[in-house]
Motif scaffolding. Sequence first.
Motif, PDB file in Angstrom:
ATOM      1  N   ILE A  74      40.649  39.118  42.723  1.00  9.09           N
ATOM      2  CA  ILE A  74      42.057  39.483  42.836  1.00  9.09           C
ATOM      3  C   ILE A  74      42.967  38.285  42.620  1.00  9.09           C
ATOM      4  O   ILE A  74      43.986  38.386  41.941  1.00  9.09           O
ATOM      5  N   SER A  75      42.603  37.144  43.166  1.00  7.52           N
ATOM      6  CA  SER A  75      43.463  35.965  43.016  1.00  7.52           C
ATOM      7  C   SER A  75      43.531  35.522  41.553  1.00  7.52           C
ATOM      8  O   SER A  75      44.575  35.057  41.098  1.00  7.52           O
ATOM      9  N   GLU A  99      50.747  44.447  44.619  1.00  5.88           N
ATOM     10  CA  GLU A  99      49.857  45.543  44.999  1.00  5.88           C
ATOM     11  C   GLU A  99      48.426  45.036  45.204  1.00  5.88           C
ATOM     12  O   GLU A  99      47.738  45.450  46.139  1.00  5.88           O
ATOM     13  N   LEU A 100      47.974  44.132  44.339  1.00 12.00           N
ATOM     14  CA  LEU A 100      46.630  43.561  44.489  1.00 12.00           C
ATOM     15  C   LEU A 100      46.489  42.807  45.804  1.00 12.00           C
ATOM     16  O   LEU A 100      45.476  42.935  46.492  1.00 12.00           O
ATOM     17  N   ASN A 139      39.051  50.298  39.720  1.00 11.17           N
ATOM     18  CA  ASN A 139      40.240  50.833  39.051  1.00 11.17           C
ATOM     19  C   ASN A 139      41.260  49.740  38.760  1.00 11.17           C
ATOM     20  O   ASN A 139      41.916  49.754  37.716  1.00 11.17           O
ATOM     21  N   TYR A 140      41.395  48.791  39.687  1.00  9.60           N
ATOM     22  CA  TYR A 140      42.288  47.656  39.424  1.00  9.60           C
ATOM     23  C   TYR A 140      41.771  46.825  38.249  1.00  9.60           C
ATOM     24  O   TYR A 140      42.556  46.359  37.424  1.00  9.60           O
ATOM     25  N   LEU A 141      40.460  46.629  38.190  1.00 12.21           N
ATOM     26  CA  LEU A 141      39.870  45.912  37.055  1.00 12.21           C
ATOM     27  C   LEU A 141      40.220  46.608  35.744  1.00 12.21           C
ATOM     28  O   LEU A 141      40.648  45.966  34.782  1.00 12.21           O
ATOM     29  N   LYS A 142      40.006  47.911  35.715  1.00  6.54           N
ATOM     30  CA  LYS A 142      40.310  48.678  34.504  1.00  6.54           C
ATOM     31  C   LYS A 142      41.780  48.529  34.122  1.00  6.54           C
ATOM     32  O   LYS A 142      42.099  48.257  32.966  1.00  6.54           O
ATOM     33  N   ILE A 148      47.326  44.842  31.195  1.00  5.65           N
ATOM     34  CA  ILE A 148      48.010  43.588  31.515  1.00  5.65           C
ATOM     35  C   ILE A 148      47.473  42.409  30.719  1.00  5.65           C
ATOM     36  O   ILE A 148      48.239  41.657  30.117  1.00  5.65           O
ATOM     37  N   CYS A 149      46.184  42.232  30.742  1.00 16.78           N
ATOM     38  CA  CYS A 149      45.574  41.058  30.126  1.00 16.78           C
ATOM     39  C   CYS A 149      45.799  41.066  28.619  1.00 16.78           C
ATOM     40  O   CYS A 149      45.517  42.052  27.947  1.00 16.78           O
ATOM     41  N   GLU A 150      46.336  39.984  28.120  1.00 13.30           N
ATOM     42  CA  GLU A 150      46.562  39.838  26.688  1.00 13.30           C
ATOM     43  C   GLU A 150      45.494  38.911  26.135  1.00 13.30           C
ATOM     44  O   GLU A 150      45.420  37.739  26.504  1.00 13.30           O
TER      45      GLU A 150
END
Length: 168
Positions: A74-75, A99-100, A139-142, A148-150
């Motif tokens: 998460i961090s 949220e994380l 689900n957060y990973l997905k 988000i990740c570019e």
Amino acid sequence: MTININQTIVYDESIILKIKEMIEAGLNKLKSFVKGIKDDNLNFYNDLSDRFNQIALKLEELELWDELNYFLSISQFIEYIIHQNCLDSSFGHCDFAVELLKFFIEYIKVNFDYYLNKSYLSLEEFEAFQEEIQIKHYNYLKDFFREICEFSGDYSQEELYEIHTSLR
């Protein structure tokens, strides 16, 4: 997931309270960043990164490996979002970062309550909570990797697929 009932670990309540305080301070700092109170964004990023390192070290000191693994995951996402916003303030996704951190606070609060006060939750309730956390984390990973990740373009689609598969 099975919890060993006979496990005898002595948790130092003062260290656990310190971890909670550090996480709360990190959340407050993150919320202030989201609200736009930014003196120097890179200083904020470095300060948050230092706080996260201190929390990780405390979790490692207590040998809370599951908590440490979730926190590191998460961090990293939060630091990525903050760093991208430092580079380009229109990047966004700060609400996701908050949220994380709230997700992790909920997770660690229930775990610490269970470790320190076994009557708070039954073993079955605790295991059910752990399963819920795994699903939420997945689900957060997905969401992170889809929305988000570019990616820099350094990897082909097949290489990225292999990386994501290995993360499971």
